[in-house]
Enzyme design. Structure first.
Site, PDB file in Angstrom:
ATOM      1  N   ALA A 118      -3.408   8.208  61.234  1.00 22.34           N
ATOM      2  CA  ALA A 118      -2.631   8.396  63.111  1.00 22.34           C
ATOM      3  C   ALA A 118      -4.425   9.027  63.393  1.00 22.34           C
ATOM      4  O   ALA A 118      -3.566  10.151  64.099  1.00 22.34           O
ATOM      5  CB  ALA A 118      -2.250   9.515  61.544  1.00 22.34           C
ATOM      6  N   ARG A 123      -0.541   6.017  76.594  1.00 26.40           N
ATOM      7  CA  ARG A 123       0.532   4.712  76.819  1.00 26.40           C
ATOM      8  C   ARG A 123       1.546   5.849  76.397  1.00 26.40           C
ATOM      9  O   ARG A 123       2.813   5.806  77.750  1.00 26.40           O
ATOM     10  CB  ARG A 123       0.471   3.243  76.858  1.00 26.40           C
ATOM     11  CG  ARG A 123      -0.513   3.135  77.392  1.00 26.40           C
ATOM     12  CD  ARG A 123      -0.090   1.674  76.915  1.00 26.40           C
ATOM     13  NE  ARG A 123      -0.464   0.927  75.756  1.00 26.40           N
ATOM     14  CZ  ARG A 123      -0.325  -0.428  75.212  1.00 26.40           C
ATOM     15  NH1 ARG A 123       0.707  -0.783  76.453  1.00 26.40           N
ATOM     16  NH2 ARG A 123      -0.774  -0.670  74.043  1.00 26.40           N
ATOM     17  N   TYR A 159      33.924  31.029  67.755  1.00 30.87           N
ATOM     18  CA  TYR A 159      32.659  31.468  67.597  1.00 30.87           C
ATOM     19  C   TYR A 159      32.430  32.130  65.247  1.00 30.87           C
ATOM     20  O   TYR A 159      32.514  33.125  65.976  1.00 30.87           O
ATOM     21  CB  TYR A 159      31.685  31.655  68.141  1.00 30.87           C
ATOM     22  CG  TYR A 159      30.741  32.158  68.916  1.00 30.87           C
ATOM     23  CD1 TYR A 159      29.433  31.152  67.610  1.00 30.87           C
ATOM     24  CD2 TYR A 159      29.460  33.644  67.687  1.00 30.87           C
ATOM     25  CE1 TYR A 159      28.522  31.030  66.778  1.00 30.87           C
ATOM     26  CE2 TYR A 159      28.622  34.076  67.565  1.00 30.87           C
ATOM     27  CZ  TYR A 159      27.894  32.840  66.595  1.00 30.87           C
ATOM     28  OH  TYR A 159      26.205  32.601  66.376  1.00 30.87           O
TER      29      TYR A 159
HETATM   30  C1  UD1 Z   1      -4.560  -3.265  64.941  1.00 35.00           C
HETATM   31  C2  UD1 Z   1      -5.166  -5.120  64.052  1.00 35.00           C
HETATM   32  C3  UD1 Z   1      -4.150  -5.839  64.550  1.00 35.00           C
HETATM   33  C4  UD1 Z   1      -2.477  -6.495  64.440  1.00 35.00           C
HETATM   34  C5  UD1 Z   1      -2.194  -4.771  64.814  1.00 35.00           C
HETATM   35  C6  UD1 Z   1      -0.826  -3.761  64.413  1.00 35.00           C
HETATM   36  C7  UD1 Z   1      -7.359  -3.757  63.945  1.00 35.00           C
HETATM   37  C8  UD1 Z   1      -8.962  -4.147  64.075  1.00 35.00           C
HETATM   38  N1  UD1 Z   1      -6.419  -4.535  64.858  1.00 35.00           N
HETATM   39  O1  UD1 Z   1      -4.928  -3.282  65.525  1.00 35.00           O
HETATM   40  O2  UD1 Z   1      -4.747  -6.859  63.839  1.00 35.00           O
HETATM   41  O3  UD1 Z   1      -2.144  -6.601  64.392  1.00 35.00           O
HETATM   42  O4  UD1 Z   1      -3.211  -3.116  64.188  1.00 35.00           O
HETATM   43  O5  UD1 Z   1      -0.224  -3.595  65.116  1.00 35.00           O
HETATM   44  O6  UD1 Z   1      -6.814  -3.301  62.327  1.00 35.00           O
HETATM   45  N2  UD1 Z   1      -7.124   4.083  64.524  1.00 35.00           N
HETATM   46  C9  UD1 Z   1      -7.012   4.763  64.406  1.00 35.00           C
HETATM   47  N3  UD1 Z   1      -8.525   5.025  63.744  1.00 35.00           N
HETATM   48  C10 UD1 Z   1      -9.303   4.090  64.730  1.00 35.00           C
HETATM   49  C11 UD1 Z   1      -8.582   2.897  65.272  1.00 35.00           C
HETATM   50  C12 UD1 Z   1      -6.962   3.300  64.801  1.00 35.00           C
HETATM   51  O7  UD1 Z   1      -6.570   5.835  63.308  1.00 35.00           O
HETATM   52  O8  UD1 Z   1     -10.396   4.355  65.444  1.00 35.00           O
HETATM   53  C13 UD1 Z   1      -4.907   3.388  64.138  1.00 35.00           C
HETATM   54  C14 UD1 Z   1      -4.515   4.317  65.326  1.00 35.00           C
HETATM   55  O9  UD1 Z   1      -3.561   5.167  65.325  1.00 35.00           O
HETATM   56  C15 UD1 Z   1      -3.077   3.241  65.035  1.00 35.00           C
HETATM   57  C16 UD1 Z   1      -3.652   1.641  64.159  1.00 35.00           C
HETATM   58  O10 UD1 Z   1      -4.622   2.735  63.609  1.00 35.00           O
HETATM   59  O11 UD1 Z   1      -2.292   3.830  64.654  1.00 35.00           O
HETATM   60  C17 UD1 Z   1      -3.541   0.734  65.184  1.00 35.00           C
HETATM   61  O12 UD1 Z   1      -5.019   1.136  66.161  1.00 35.00           O
HETATM   62  P1  UD1 Z   1      -4.527   0.047  66.688  1.00 35.00           P
HETATM   63  O13 UD1 Z   1      -5.694   0.033  67.834  1.00 35.00           O
HETATM   64  O14 UD1 Z   1      -2.956   0.409  67.570  1.00 35.00           O
HETATM   65  O15 UD1 Z   1      -4.903  -1.550  65.986  1.00 35.00           O
HETATM   66  P2  UD1 Z   1      -4.814  -2.850  66.695  1.00 35.00           P
HETATM   67  O16 UD1 Z   1      -5.664  -2.533  67.765  1.00 35.00           O
HETATM   68  O17 UD1 Z   1      -3.316  -2.331  67.671  1.00 35.00           O
END
Ligand code: UD1
Ligand code: CA
Length: 450
Positions: free
Chosen positions: A9, A15, A349
């Site tokens: 999280a 966005r 009320y």
């Molecule tokens: C990630 C997966 C992808 C998957 C997708 C599903 C990886 C490398 N890729 O991609 O295969 O299909 O999720 O939604 O894992 N987060 C952190 N710290 C970070 C990066 C992310 O806490 O440094 C958390 C984000 O808040 C989020 C989740 O991890 O809740 C996923 O991160 P996000 O950047 O959305 O991953 P995707 O690139 O979408």
């Protein structure tokens, strides 16, 4: 098998165009994080670690508020999902069992789906990934071997044409042996392209070390994540659809299901009937056989069996409606106990009050609970009768069986059995009505005004 759950999280959620961290945006009147924490709890997680980053203090405080036993790990820099999991590992020191990774922005995953992943673990896979079918887009792709086993997860941006065309995608949810996952996360190398550590790369590492990996598929609506306000609205709709289905399956009658809104914690008993256009805000429980009539709004309240609420009623936090009680149209109740069989049927009320069994509160009665600075309470005993259009000025006690004449403003306690009247005494002037009317008609005929 003991379970530890890591909830990622740390993301900012740019966005969302919001000052609020993404995981604190609400679905069903509860932060998305609360949904994920509830899932982790339902799975009997021995430890739950929430990894926070952007808005970390706010997210950590909210997480502790929802579940005081959560552990918090902080990720200083957004160096990828692998790095995020690495930050959680110290909190899992000494833990033996399985580690589950969930995302804070993916609130609709069910414990039942995770249980299917646990079954795949029990069947011998060291790592189990939750997949779903999706047309080619931004998700990581799940690459299977000839034996149907999972070989690797390839991020969309790293995929060659053949891999890009795969429709089996990575939800991000992963389950595996805790010690193995920690070891593999420790061995991750930064991506050449982005410099991030990809949690997804541990699948290939596990395969190279000879471990079996498996995919469990679930419907795409469970794995839907939130990146934008439009996604949030779509997830809200999916949540509401699920809540309505669950209520119907649990024996609740919904006359027009699509017009009823639920919260994450709404609890409706068997044979509750909900008429159209009812809103259940947070913290509502309704017991068996109660009826919530059309256009009512309920929040933070309890309705006992056999009670009828509405149409057009508003129950605010602390409203406690007793067995067979009646709350009618345009009645607002706040922090008040309405005992068994009592009636508040029209245009009233009731705030900060106790109303005894079988008491009847006449139309338009107002409980004056606020003096501009302090709130005060009114306590009414059993079988009290309040005449219509009365104002009850708290603090106030009205004893059992007492009556208040309509139109009264009651400022002093009324002993049990007494009749209280506080309004000007009525006077009748014999014949004056007819004489006055005749004079006015004569004036009008003469083209004059009074
Ligand atoms: C990630 C997966 C992808 C998957 C997708 C599903 C990886 C490398 N890729 O991609 O295969 O299909 O999720 O939604 O894992 N987060 C952190 N710290 C970070 C990066 C992310 O806490 O440094 C958390 C984000 O808040 C989020 C989740 O991890 O809740 C996923 O991160 P996000 O950047 O959305 O991953 P995707 O690139 O979408
Ligand atoms: Ca994402």
């Amino acid at each position: 098998m003991a379970l530890a759950t890591i909830i990622l999280a740390a993301g900012q959620g740019k966005r969302m165009q919001s000052d609020l961290p993404k995981v604190l945006h609400e679905v069903g009147n509860a932060p998305m994080l609360a949904h994920v924490l509830a899932t982790a709890r339902q799975l009997d997680s021995a430890r739950i670690v929430v990894v926070v980053g952007h808005g970390g203090d706010q997210v950590a405080a909210a997480a502790r508020d929802i579940d005081p036993d959560v552990l918090i790990a902080t990720q200083q820099n957004m160096l990828g999902t692998g790095d995020a999991v690495a930050q959680a590992l110290p909190a899992l020191a000494g833990f033996e069992g399985d580690t589950l990774v969930l995302y804070g922005d993916t609130p609709l995953i069910t414990p039942q789906t995770i249980a299917r992943m646990q079954a795949a673990r029990a069947a011998g896979a060291a790592l189990v990934v939750l997949g779903f079918q999706n047309p080619p887009g931004g998700y990581g792709r799940l690459v299977l071997g000839d034996d149907g086993r999972l070989e690797a997860i390839v991020e969309a941006k790293d995929a060659d044409a053949a891999t890009y065309a795969l429709t089996l995608c990575n939800s991000g949810v992963m389950l595996g042996d805790a010690r193995l996952m920690a070891e593999l996360v420790g061995a991750l190398e930064p991506s050449a392209q982005t410099g991030e550590l990809y949690l997804t790369s541990i699948v290939a590492l596990a395969r190279a070390a000879g471990h079996a990996c498996a995919v469990v598929e679930c419907p795409a609506d469970e794995t839907e994540g939130v990146n934008t306000r439009a996604d949030l609205a779509a997830i809200e709709a999916a949540f509401q659809a699920r809540a309505r289905r669950n209520a119907l399956e649990d024996g609740v009658t919904l006359q027009a299901p699509d017009t009823v809104l639920f919260s994450q914690d709404t609890a409706l008993g068997r044979d509750v009937v909900v008429e159209p256009n009812v809103v259940f805000a947070a913290g509502v429980s309704v017991e068996s056989g109660a009826r919530i009539r059309a256009f009512s709004h309920l929040e933070g309240c309890h309705v006992a069996s056999g009670a009828v609420v509405g149409p057009y009623a508003r129950l605010r936090p602390g409203a406690d409606i007793g067995v067979d009680a009646r709350i009618g149209n345009f009645v607002e109740i706040k922090a008040a106990e309405i005992a068994e069989g009592a009636k508040v049927n029209h245009l009233s009320y009731v705030g900060d009050a106790v109303i005894g069994p079988r008491s009847n509160i006449g139309a338009g009665t107002i409980f004056c609970n606020y003096d501009g600075v302090f709130k005060h309470q009114a306590v009414l005993g059993a079988d009290v009768f309040i005449g219509s259009n009365s104002a009850l000025v708290s603090p106030l006690r009205i004893g059992a069986g007492a009556m208040v004449g309509s139109g009264s403003v009651i400022t002093r306690d009324v002993p049990a059995g007494d009749l209280a009247l506080s309004r000007a005494r009525q006077e009748n002037k014999p014949g004056l009505g007819a004489r006055l009317m005749a004079r006015l008609r004569d004036m009008k005929a003469a083209g004059k005004r009074p």
